[in-house]
Design a protein around this motif. Sequence first.
Motif, PDB file in Angstrom:
ATOM      1  N   LEU A   1       0.832  -1.201   0.000  1.00 30.53           N
ATOM      2  CA  LEU A   1       0.000   0.000   0.000  1.00 30.53           C
ATOM      3  C   LEU A   1       0.867   1.252   0.000  1.00 30.53           C
ATOM      4  CD1 LEU A   1      -2.728   1.405   0.194  1.00 30.53           C
ATOM      5  CD2 LEU A   1      -2.644   1.100   2.689  1.00 30.53           C
ATOM      6  N   GLY A   2       1.898   1.268   0.846  1.00 37.56           N
ATOM      7  CA  GLY A   2       2.769   2.440   0.924  1.00 37.56           C
ATOM      8  C   GLY A   2       3.559   2.662  -0.350  1.00 37.56           C
ATOM      9  N   ALA A   3       4.042   1.569  -0.961  1.00 35.52           N
ATOM     10  CA  ALA A   3       4.789   1.689  -2.213  1.00 35.52           C
ATOM     11  C   ALA A   3       3.888   2.261  -3.305  1.00 35.52           C
ATOM     12  CB  ALA A   3       5.341   0.330  -2.636  1.00 35.52           C
ATOM     13  N   GLY A   4       2.645   1.808  -3.339  1.00 32.74           N
ATOM     14  CA  GLY A   4       1.730   2.250  -4.380  1.00 32.74           C
ATOM     15  C   GLY A   4       1.067   3.579  -4.110  1.00 32.74           C
ATOM     16  N   ILE A   5       0.877   3.938  -2.828  1.00 32.52           N
ATOM     17  CA  ILE A   5       0.126   5.156  -2.498  1.00 32.52           C
ATOM     18  C   ILE A   5       0.890   6.410  -2.942  1.00 32.52           C
ATOM     19  CG2 ILE A   5       1.010   5.719  -0.179  1.00 32.52           C
ATOM     20  CD1 ILE A   5      -1.951   5.880   0.698  1.00 32.52           C
ATOM     21  N   PHE A   6       2.198   6.255  -3.144  1.00 37.95           N
ATOM     22  CA  PHE A   6       2.995   7.331  -3.732  1.00 37.95           C
ATOM     23  C   PHE A   6       2.325   7.871  -4.993  1.00 37.95           C
ATOM     24  CE2 PHE A   6       5.856   8.108  -7.296  1.00 37.95           C
ATOM     25  CZ  PHE A   6       6.711   9.082  -6.825  1.00 37.95           C
ATOM     26  N   PHE A   7       1.749   6.971  -5.784  1.00 38.08           N
ATOM     27  CA  PHE A   7       1.223   7.346  -7.092  1.00 38.08           C
ATOM     28  C   PHE A   7      -0.123   8.052  -7.009  1.00 38.08           C
ATOM     29  CE2 PHE A   7       4.150   3.844  -7.826  1.00 38.08           C
ATOM     30  CZ  PHE A   7       4.913   4.354  -8.859  1.00 38.08           C
ATOM     31  N   ILE A   8      -0.808   7.999  -5.852  1.00 39.99           N
ATOM     32  CA  ILE A   8      -2.093   8.673  -5.729  1.00 39.99           C
ATOM     33  C   ILE A   8      -1.903  10.190  -5.735  1.00 39.99           C
ATOM     34  CG2 ILE A   8      -4.082   9.065  -4.246  1.00 39.99           C
ATOM     35  CD1 ILE A   8      -4.151   6.400  -5.664  1.00 39.99           C
ATOM     36  N   GLY A   9      -1.066  10.694  -4.817  1.00 42.71           N
ATOM     37  CA  GLY A   9      -0.800  12.131  -4.791  1.00 42.71           C
ATOM     38  C   GLY A   9      -0.178  12.600  -6.092  1.00 42.71           C
ATOM     39  N   TYR A  10       0.694  11.785  -6.644  1.00 40.88           N
ATOM     40  CA  TYR A  10       1.338  12.086  -7.919  1.00 40.88           C
ATOM     41  C   TYR A  10       0.279  12.242  -9.007  1.00 40.88           C
ATOM     42  CZ  TYR A  10       5.364  11.573 -11.168  1.00 40.88           C
ATOM     43  OH  TYR A  10       6.347  11.754 -12.104  1.00 40.88           O
ATOM     44  N   ALA A  11      -0.647  11.280  -9.074  1.00 41.81           N
ATOM     45  CA  ALA A  11      -1.649  11.270 -10.147  1.00 41.81           C
ATOM     46  C   ALA A  11      -2.620  12.439 -10.040  1.00 41.81           C
ATOM     47  CB  ALA A  11      -2.413   9.949 -10.119  1.00 41.81           C
ATOM     48  N   LEU A  12      -3.046  12.774  -8.831  1.00 43.28           N
ATOM     49  CA  LEU A  12      -4.048  13.822  -8.659  1.00 43.28           C
ATOM     50  C   LEU A  12      -3.557  15.183  -9.141  1.00 43.28           C
ATOM     51  CD1 LEU A  12      -5.517  12.867  -5.149  1.00 43.28           C
ATOM     52  CD2 LEU A  12      -6.612  12.608  -7.388  1.00 43.28           C
ATOM     53  N   LEU A  13      -2.268  15.415  -9.065  1.00 46.27           N
ATOM     54  CA  LEU A  13      -1.724  16.729  -9.425  1.00 46.27           C
ATOM     55  C   LEU A  13      -0.996  16.730 -10.759  1.00 46.27           C
ATOM     56  CD1 LEU A  13      -0.402  17.905  -5.941  1.00 46.27           C
ATOM     57  CD2 LEU A  13      -2.468  18.631  -7.131  1.00 46.27           C
ATOM     58  N   GLU A  14      -1.069  15.632 -11.498  1.00 45.45           N
ATOM     59  CA  GLU A  14      -0.290  15.508 -12.719  1.00 45.45           C
ATOM     60  C   GLU A  14      -0.674  16.547 -13.784  1.00 45.45           C
ATOM     61  OE1 GLU A  14       2.668  12.639 -14.289  1.00 45.45           O
ATOM     62  OE2 GLU A  14       2.264  13.951 -12.610  1.00 45.45           O
ATOM     63  N   VAL A  15      -1.960  16.634 -14.104  1.00 39.74           N
ATOM     64  CA  VAL A  15      -2.385  17.587 -15.135  1.00 39.74           C
ATOM     65  C   VAL A  15      -2.153  19.031 -14.695  1.00 39.74           C
ATOM     66  CG1 VAL A  15      -4.340  18.469 -16.470  1.00 39.74           C
ATOM     67  CG2 VAL A  15      -3.993  15.997 -16.254  1.00 39.74           C
ATOM     68  N   PRO A  16      -2.629  19.459 -13.493  1.00 38.06           N
ATOM     69  CA  PRO A  16      -2.356  20.847 -13.092  1.00 38.06           C
ATOM     70  C   PRO A  16      -0.867  21.165 -13.016  1.00 38.06           C
ATOM     71  CG  PRO A  16      -3.487  19.641 -11.331  1.00 38.06           C
ATOM     72  CD  PRO A  16      -3.529  18.788 -12.527  1.00 38.06           C
ATOM     73  N   SER A  17      -0.061  20.190 -12.606  1.00 41.66           N
ATOM     74  CA  SER A  17       1.379  20.435 -12.524  1.00 41.66           C
ATOM     75  C   SER A  17       1.965  20.682 -13.904  1.00 41.66           C
ATOM     76  CB  SER A  17       2.087  19.249 -11.860  1.00 41.66           C
ATOM     77  OG  SER A  17       3.472  19.476 -11.779  1.00 41.66           O
ATOM     78  N   ASN A  18       1.536  19.906 -14.902  1.00 41.89           N
ATOM     79  CA  ASN A  18       2.109  20.104 -16.228  1.00 41.89           C
ATOM     80  C   ASN A  18       1.566  21.372 -16.896  1.00 41.89           C
ATOM     81  OD1 ASN A  18       4.190  18.823 -17.599  1.00 41.89           O
ATOM     82  ND2 ASN A  18       2.817  18.078 -19.202  1.00 41.89           N
ATOM     83  N   LEU A  19       0.353  21.774 -16.555  1.00 35.12           N
ATOM     84  CA  LEU A  19      -0.134  23.065 -17.038  1.00 35.12           C
ATOM     85  C   LEU A  19       0.696  24.201 -16.431  1.00 35.12           C
ATOM     86  CD1 LEU A  19      -4.000  22.485 -16.933  1.00 35.12           C
ATOM     87  CD2 LEU A  19      -2.506  22.500 -18.946  1.00 35.12           C
TER      88      LEU A  19
ATOM     89  N   LEU B   1       6.574  -5.171 -10.712  1.00 38.05           N
ATOM     90  CA  LEU B   1       7.764  -5.992 -10.901  1.00 38.05           C
ATOM     91  C   LEU B   1       8.982  -5.385 -10.217  1.00 38.05           C
ATOM     92  CD1 LEU B   1       9.318  -8.316 -12.268  1.00 38.05           C
ATOM     93  CD2 LEU B   1       9.562  -6.846 -14.278  1.00 38.05           C
ATOM     94  N   TYR B   2       9.250  -4.083 -10.475  1.00 41.35           N
ATOM     95  CA  TYR B   2      10.496  -3.559  -9.910  1.00 41.35           C
ATOM     96  C   TYR B   2      10.390  -3.271  -8.417  1.00 41.35           C
ATOM     97  CZ  TYR B   2       8.866   1.305 -11.064  1.00 41.35           C
ATOM     98  OH  TYR B   2       8.180   2.490 -11.172  1.00 41.35           O
ATOM     99  N   PHE B   3       9.181  -3.081  -7.888  1.00 47.09           N
ATOM    100  CA  PHE B   3       9.058  -2.916  -6.443  1.00 47.09           C
ATOM    101  C   PHE B   3       9.182  -4.234  -5.698  1.00 47.09           C
ATOM    102  CE2 PHE B   3       7.046   1.410  -6.833  1.00 47.09           C
ATOM    103  CZ  PHE B   3       7.908   2.037  -5.957  1.00 47.09           C
ATOM    104  N   PHE B   4       8.851  -5.350  -6.333  1.00 48.39           N
ATOM    105  CA  PHE B   4       8.862  -6.642  -5.660  1.00 48.39           C
ATOM    106  C   PHE B   4       9.995  -7.552  -6.119  1.00 48.39           C
ATOM    107  CE2 PHE B   4       4.905  -5.229  -4.064  1.00 48.39           C
ATOM    108  CZ  PHE B   4       4.603  -6.004  -2.954  1.00 48.39           C
TER     109      PHE B   4
END
Length: 448
Positions: free
Chosen positions: A63-81, A268-271
């Motif tokens: 969960l911790g390894a993957g939850i990194f991508f939640i915050g990342y994903a939510l701000l991806e479009v506004p960040s690139n704008l 794969l690369y996390f495990f």
Amino acid sequence: MTSASGIESADALHRQATRKAMARLIPLMCAIYFMSFLDRTNVALAKTQLAIDVGIHAAAYGLGAGIFFIGYALLEVPSNLAAHRFGPRRWIARIAVSWGVLSTLMMFVQGPWSFYVLRVLLGIAEAGLFPALMYMVTLWFATQDRPVAVGWIYTAPALALVIGSPLGGALMQLSGLGGLRGWQWMFMIEGLPSILVGVLLYFKLPDRPRDARWLTPDEAGVLETRAVIDTHGHADLTSADWVAALKRPSTVLIGLIYFLNQVAFVGLYFFAPAMIHQMNVTSPFMVGVLSASVGVGFLLGVLVLPRIHRRVSSDCGFLAWLTGGAVVGAAAYMSAHDPAARIACLVVTAFFGGGVLPSYWSIAMKRVQGIQAAAALAFINTLGLLGGFAGPYLFGLAEAVSGRSDAGFTVILVASIGGLALVPLLARVIRQESGRPSLAVPAGGAQH
């Protein structure tokens, strides 16, 4: 009418300018992506010790390894704008410094909840980095040069896996020095350089060809012309300018295929270190060395496959072959029992599962430019990041249920088959969008 000699002269100038841009930009872009990947994935090597020292077991780790991508994903479009508005140089430097600080703070993890919080914050800090790099590619390189440029950028995460795994394994053996555990040393020593790289980029990374002092005006002009960038620079942004790119069926389908790829490849690369440890390898350093097999396959893939793609007429046909290769690699691993054969299958699976990544971006970049490129590429990466969350979580559940880390290869097989099934649909959608009966593109050519 432009003469043949004039066209040849412009082509020669463009080739010269492209070589200069590759030589100057790609090392800087690789440096920042290398550090981000190193800081993102070093937690894989800490998995076993985090369970012993602070009680973070398989499901919590997944969960911790993957939850990194939640915050990342939510701000991806506004960040690139924001990267489009403020310029990639400032925005990428800001990203690097903030995530370097948070990566270093990972050394203070005390249990599952502090682990979750820091992983979420790390994802938020890093949001927008990769699509900002891809956006820069659309500003600098012509369509036919983009697969190679993106392939070079992808050597950074591959090298992070090849070099980072043994390096992290060696740092893990510092346990006890200065009263710190090995994983604390690893997070600290690998986090601080990211801050320095971010500062370097602020002074060395030009936003566009016209800003590069090492290009002549003619070289800058031909690069910008052939990259077909939007000429409005930092004009006010409206939703109509970029939402249209998100509605394209091809954008959505590329994003979905990328999502399934990331479910498989990120898991794969996390495990991989846990899978190696399960082969009765007990030395942290040797676990790191053998885990680098994933990075070796990844590196070979991004060096070889984009150059083949550059000469292939059918984008989706090539995509199907690579996705099918990942299916074969996963099936072979599941049927193998000898440790050497399984490590070879890790290389093969990573070769196809990682080597296909530049092709996704090359296909997507052919259909968007300017602010639409900033939004569409960020949206595709958002879907991929959600796959990056789902992958480690599903791998963790598979391990919790079966008691074996390599049960995650079932996830790889299913996700790869799902991605392969979507490729024909993508081919049909691209034909409809282009209004042409065939997807065939002349070698080195472009579709718009």
